[in-house]
Design a protein around this motif. Structure first.
Motif, PDB file in Angstrom:
ATOM      1  N   ASP A 180      19.740 -31.384  41.150  1.00  0.00           N
ATOM      2  CA  ASP A 180      19.463 -32.426  40.782  1.00  0.00           C
ATOM      3  C   ASP A 180      20.123 -32.602  39.060  1.00  0.00           C
ATOM      4  O   ASP A 180      20.817 -31.830  38.814  1.00  0.00           O
ATOM      5  CB  ASP A 180      17.840 -32.558  40.610  1.00  0.00           C
ATOM      6  N   ALA A 181      19.780 -33.804  38.421  1.00  0.00           N
ATOM      7  CA  ALA A 181      20.384 -33.733  37.294  1.00  0.00           C
ATOM      8  C   ALA A 181      20.010 -32.772  36.018  1.00  0.00           C
ATOM      9  O   ALA A 181      20.588 -32.577  35.111  1.00  0.00           O
ATOM     10  CB  ALA A 181      20.280 -35.052  36.608  1.00  0.00           C
ATOM     11  N   GLY A 182      18.643 -32.351  36.529  1.00  0.00           N
ATOM     12  CA  GLY A 182      18.340 -31.245  35.289  1.00  0.00           C
ATOM     13  C   GLY A 182      18.051 -31.755  34.329  1.00  0.00           C
ATOM     14  O   GLY A 182      17.940 -32.920  33.727  1.00  0.00           O
ATOM     15  N   ALA A 239      22.512 -35.629  32.027  1.00  0.00           N
ATOM     16  CA  ALA A 239      23.272 -36.486  33.002  1.00  0.00           C
ATOM     17  C   ALA A 239      22.627 -37.710  33.598  1.00  0.00           C
ATOM     18  O   ALA A 239      21.556 -37.688  33.619  1.00  0.00           O
ATOM     19  CB  ALA A 239      24.005 -35.672  34.188  1.00  0.00           C
ATOM     20  N   THR A 240      23.639 -38.743  33.551  1.00  0.00           N
ATOM     21  CA  THR A 240      23.053 -40.237  33.976  1.00  0.00           C
ATOM     22  C   THR A 240      23.418 -39.965  35.397  1.00  0.00           C
ATOM     23  O   THR A 240      24.257 -39.269  35.957  1.00  0.00           O
ATOM     24  CB  THR A 240      23.616 -41.167  33.495  1.00  0.00           C
ATOM     25  N   GLY A 241      23.070 -41.084  36.207  1.00  0.00           N
ATOM     26  CA  GLY A 241      23.446 -41.152  37.473  1.00  0.00           C
ATOM     27  C   GLY A 241      22.890 -40.308  38.592  1.00  0.00           C
ATOM     28  O   GLY A 241      23.452 -39.824  39.371  1.00  0.00           O
ATOM     29  N   SER A 242      21.366 -40.064  38.196  1.00  0.00           N
ATOM     30  CA  SER A 242      20.600 -39.069  39.144  1.00  0.00           C
ATOM     31  C   SER A 242      20.600 -39.461  40.523  1.00  0.00           C
ATOM     32  O   SER A 242      20.260 -38.822  41.428  1.00  0.00           O
ATOM     33  CB  SER A 242      19.254 -38.846  38.279  1.00  0.00           C
ATOM     34  N   ASP A 243      20.865 -40.902  40.529  1.00  0.00           N
ATOM     35  CA  ASP A 243      20.889 -41.625  41.910  1.00  0.00           C
ATOM     36  C   ASP A 243      21.980 -41.506  42.545  1.00  0.00           C
ATOM     37  O   ASP A 243      22.543 -42.511  43.209  1.00  0.00           O
ATOM     38  CB  ASP A 243      20.180 -42.996  41.856  1.00  0.00           C
ATOM     39  N   ARG A 257      21.233 -21.935  43.593  1.00  0.00           N
ATOM     40  CA  ARG A 257      20.082 -23.065  43.369  1.00  0.00           C
ATOM     41  C   ARG A 257      20.173 -24.148  44.384  1.00  0.00           C
ATOM     42  O   ARG A 257      18.991 -24.812  44.789  1.00  0.00           O
ATOM     43  CB  ARG A 257      20.665 -23.736  41.857  1.00  0.00           C
ATOM     44  N   ASN A 258      21.129 -24.580  44.810  1.00  0.00           N
ATOM     45  CA  ASN A 258      21.479 -25.599  45.911  1.00  0.00           C
ATOM     46  C   ASN A 258      20.634 -25.205  46.893  1.00  0.00           C
ATOM     47  O   ASN A 258      20.004 -25.851  47.724  1.00  0.00           O
ATOM     48  CB  ASN A 258      22.930 -25.943  46.429  1.00  0.00           C
ATOM     49  N   THR A 259      20.989 -23.867  47.585  1.00  0.00           N
ATOM     50  CA  THR A 259      20.253 -23.415  48.777  1.00  0.00           C
ATOM     51  C   THR A 259      18.707 -23.583  48.814  1.00  0.00           C
ATOM     52  O   THR A 259      17.926 -23.725  49.462  1.00  0.00           O
ATOM     53  CB  THR A 259      20.615 -21.882  49.090  1.00  0.00           C
ATOM     54  N   GLY A 270      24.946 -39.364  45.104  1.00  0.00           N
ATOM     55  CA  GLY A 270      25.006 -38.297  46.362  1.00  0.00           C
ATOM     56  C   GLY A 270      25.487 -36.838  45.680  1.00  0.00           C
ATOM     57  O   GLY A 270      25.410 -36.148  46.367  1.00  0.00           O
ATOM     58  N   ARG A 271      25.686 -36.798  44.474  1.00  0.00           N
ATOM     59  CA  ARG A 271      26.341 -35.526  43.919  1.00  0.00           C
ATOM     60  C   ARG A 271      25.114 -34.686  43.581  1.00  0.00           C
ATOM     61  O   ARG A 271      25.487 -33.319  43.812  1.00  0.00           O
ATOM     62  CB  ARG A 271      27.037 -35.680  42.677  1.00  0.00           C
ATOM     63  N   TYR A 272      23.846 -35.145  43.681  1.00  0.00           N
ATOM     64  CA  TYR A 272      22.603 -34.551  43.543  1.00  0.00           C
ATOM     65  C   TYR A 272      21.694 -34.493  44.779  1.00  0.00           C
ATOM     66  O   TYR A 272      21.704 -35.409  45.409  1.00  0.00           O
ATOM     67  CB  TYR A 272      21.995 -35.040  42.468  1.00  0.00           C
ATOM     68  N   GLY A 273      21.660 -33.236  45.093  1.00  0.00           N
ATOM     69  CA  GLY A 273      20.548 -32.998  46.206  1.00  0.00           C
ATOM     70  C   GLY A 273      19.376 -33.772  46.442  1.00  0.00           C
ATOM     71  O   GLY A 273      19.085 -34.316  47.546  1.00  0.00           O
TER      72      GLY A 273
END
Length: 147
Positions: free
Chosen positions: A16-18, A22-26, A74-76, A28-31
């Motif tokens: 996530d953007a954590g 960072a902007t753009g939490s919407d 973290r992703n896993t 696809g780069r964020y799970g």
């Protein structure tokens, strides 16, 4: 959804953007966004949440020296927690370790094939990064470099 022969896959960079601001939490780069978007699109195409199942691949530490932020771990953790929360059964996984992976997925059968690639070479990655930086600083604004 193996019953409906509908499936999809995504690849995200961070859970996530954590707190990065960072902007753009919407994006696809964020799970957190990528998973919601994937499930939503599957349902739109006729998949049923009650018969969905998941296979998870990746989370490898493919770049040496990036252990301090543990992106792969973290992703896993994120995706496994997400699947538990959404009550989507995990039927197979190949995660973590030093390997980049090539994944082929066949939605109609639900079959996935995974090939572990050789661990990334730290020196080669550093050399490519340095070359890209050199080219970027030497390039005129608006030019295109082919590599």
């Amino acid at each position: 959804d193996r019953e409906k022969k509908i499936g999809g896959m995504n690849h995200f960079l961070l859970p996530d953007a954590g707190s990065s601001g960072a902007t753009g939490s919407d994006s696809g780069r964020y799970g957190s966004f990528a998973m919601d978007q994937l499930i939503g699109e599957l349902v739109k195409r006729g998949a049923n949440r009650s018969t969905m199942e998941a296979k998870v691949f990746g989370g490898g530490a493919v770049i040496s020296g990036m252990n301090s932020i543990n992106v792969g771990e973290r992703n896993t953790s994120f995706v496994l927690d997400y699947l538990r929360t959404e009550e989507i059964p995990l039927v197979s996984q190949d995660v973590l370790g030093p390997y980049p992976r090539k994944v082929c997925f066949f939605p109609k059968t639900g079959r996935a094939m995974v090939r572990r690639l050789p661990p990334a070479q730290r020196e080669a990655a550093i050399a490519l990064d340095q070359d890209a930086r050199r080219r970027a600083s030497a390039s005129a604004a608006g030019s295109i470099d082919l590599f």
